[in-house]
Write a protein that holds these residues in place. Structure first.
Motif, short mmCIF file in Angstrom:
data_model
loop_
_atom_site.label_atom_id
_atom_site.label_comp_id
_atom_site.label_asym_id
_atom_site.label_seq_id
_atom_site.Cartn_x
_atom_site.Cartn_y
_atom_site.Cartn_z
N ALA A 215 -37.60 0.03 -10.90
CA ALA A 215 -36.86 1.12 -10.29
C ALA A 215 -35.90 1.73 -11.30
N PRO A 216 -35.89 3.05 -11.44
CA PRO A 216 -35.04 3.69 -12.45
C PRO A 216 -33.57 3.28 -12.36
N GLU A 217 -33.06 3.12 -11.14
CA GLU A 217 -31.65 2.77 -11.01
C GLU A 217 -31.33 1.39 -11.57
N GLU A 218 -32.36 0.52 -11.68
CA GLU A 218 -32.18 -0.80 -12.27
C GLU A 218 -32.11 -0.72 -13.79
N VAL A 219 -32.74 0.30 -14.35
CA VAL A 219 -32.96 0.34 -15.79
C VAL A 219 -31.99 1.27 -16.51
N ARG A 220 -31.62 2.37 -15.87
CA ARG A 220 -30.83 3.40 -16.55
C ARG A 220 -29.55 2.88 -17.19
#
Length: 506
Positions: A485-490
């Motif tokens: 999930a992008p929010e985990e990585v950004r």
């Protein structure tokens, strides 16, 4: 009735199958462990007289002895080197074979000798030199008890079983390793199952990723007749988990197993999914095997060179420098006022690290020579299997190298890669890094084998006083930019990039 014909790998004969054969026989199956000429004690022969054709004949003799009675389905199992005589025998008796099982080994190509699959790359080079000198007779001595790891992971093999393996080992006739595999193509009609031993560095997900890279040569693995199983053990499952191996072989004979999906069947493969950050698209300048992403800034700028992982099949399309992860990182660097650089290197096989290292060094020279780059302020950022390439830069960091970063890297050779004694060992190299800043992005859900190399690196870095900064993605998987999930990585991507930029600006 299912008839299993078992063919052992290098240095080992029919006796290595004893426990697995007993478990298969207990289910009502007929089992034949093939005694190989010049290897098994009841098939003595001078090593100079034994080659691959000799062992092919041994396997065919057992196939013919079994007979062609109705309802007798023959499953040929080849472990390690044993897959070479198995494939050739099946190629000559395709109508008689119901399935081939490749036990923790690759599927060799026609015209290629078994020498190409020898995991110890130093030994492979030594034998190749012998062949050039005409010294292609005789035999290869088996390893000592503590040397089997050079041929594959011994994970799960207890001390007594390792003692037995060493005691039963015999010299391998060189002709079996040097004679090319000859196939007519008839074997392609025979269903195949791969059994991958995950503690030896292989997995079904890894094979799926290789298929997803788009190499046409890998497409055959998606045929419905091809299935896969995993065993959580090292390279000798007949010694470490004979019961589990017998169960898998029975299931393979029944046509069970996981099947791979064709590349792109369920949308873009993981490595081609979008980068999780929305970054501007700066001008790109393509120079040979290098792409430069140029920031909107005055004067020579620091540069970040992004080095992809691998191995990546030679036929993969698009090539890594056009993958969203590499492009996204380069654009992010440009957005921070740095020149971002991506490149293609020739890490197509685990034997290619020396060649890949030369490609990376040449790419770095090209980047530093560009007038838009400040040659005295460069960072290198490595990914995945490219992590082993950090070793050269850690061992002797040049003055212009202001930072080294790595995302979900492999930081020590994995079992079965044959690189244990090579220079590509970052865990050992980090002791020489001095004050070189190292930014390490860790995936919290990394595969156990790779996670172990990262942990060993962290321990070695701290004990040697290396300047190490850890950036964690707690729920991230290997390749988290396009998997999770992008929010985990950004946050981690922004943090790591800011750290690298800070070191370049010092």
């Amino acid at each position: 009735m299912t008839v299993f014909i078992l063919v052992a790998g290098v240095f080992t004969g029919a006796q290595v199958w004893q426990e697995t054969a007993a478990r298969l026989a207990a289910t009502g199956s007929e089992v034949h462990a093939v005694p190989l000429t010049g290897v098994d004690p009841d098939r003595p022969a001078a090593s100079a007289d034994v080659d691959l054709e000799t062992h092919i004949a041994d396997v065919i003799a057992v196939i013919d002895t079994v007979g062609a009675a109705a309802g007798r389905e023959i499953v040929l199992v080849g472990h390690d080197y044993g897959i070479h005589p198995v494939l050739a025998a099946a190629d000559r008796r395709p109508q008689r074979i119901s399935r081939i099982v490749c036990l923790d080994c690759g599927l060799p190509h026609p015209g290629v000798p078994a020498l190409a699959a020898v995991p110890d790359q130093g030994l492979r080079a030594q034998l190749a030199d012998q062949v050039q000198r005409g010294e292609d007779k005789g035999a290869l001595a088996p390893p000592a008890r503590d040397g089997w790891e050079r041929w594959g992971s011994t994970d799960g093999v207890c001390g007594a079983a390792l003692d037995r393996l060493a005691a039963l080992a015999v010299p391998q006739p060189l002709g079996t390793l040097l004679q090319p595999l000859r196939l007519t193509g008839a074997v392609s009609s025979v269903p195949t199952t791969g059994v991958l031993c995950t503690r030896n560095g292989a997995s079904i997900d890894l094979v799926q990723r290789l298929v997803d890279f788009g190499d046409p040569a890998m497409a055959a693995l998606t045929d419905p007749q091809v299935t896969f199983f995993e065993l959580p053990t090292g390279h000798w499952p007949m010694l470490s988990c004979p019961g589990a191996l017998a169960d898998v072989l029975l299931r393979a004979a029944a046509g069970e197993g996981r099947r791979l999906r064709p590349a792109g069947a369920d949308g873009p493969p993981a490595h081609l999914r979008p980068f999780p950050l929305d970054v501007p698209e700066p001008p790109r300048d393509r120079k040979g095997h290098v792409d430069l992403y140029i920031p909107d800034a005055e004067g020579p700028r620091p540069a970040v060179v992004f080095v992809h992982g691998g191995p990546v099949p030679a036929g993969a399309r698009p090539t890594p420098r056009d993958w969203p992860t590499l492009v996204g990182h380069a654009r992010l660097a440009a957005a921070e006022g740095m020149v971002g650089a991506t490149l293609d290197h020739r890490l197509h096989d685990v034997a290619d690290y020396t060649r890949a290292a030369a490609d990376v060094a040449a790419a770095v020279d090209l980047v530093r020579a560009d007038p838009r780059v400040d040659a005295d302020r460069v960072a290198l950022w490595f990914f995945s299997g490219g992590g082993l390439l950090t070793a050269d830069w850690l061992t002797e960091p040049p003055a212009w190298l202001r930072c080294l970063a790595a995302s979900y890297p492999v930081l020590a050779p994995l079992p079965g890669w044959g690189l244990t004694g090579s220079r590509f060992h970052p865990v050992r190299a980090v002791a020489h890094a001095g004050r070189l800043p190292i930014v390490l992005l860790r995936a919290g859900r990394e595969t156990p084998e790779i996670a172990a190399t990262v942990e060993a690196f962290v321990v070695a870095a701290r004990s040697s006083g290396a300047h190490l900064e850890l950036v964690d993605v707690p729920h991230g998987h290997h390749g988290f930019e396009t998997l999770d999930a992008p929010e985990e990585v950004r946050p981690a991507l922004r943090h790591a990039m800011r750290s690298v930029v800070t070191h370049l600006s010092d």
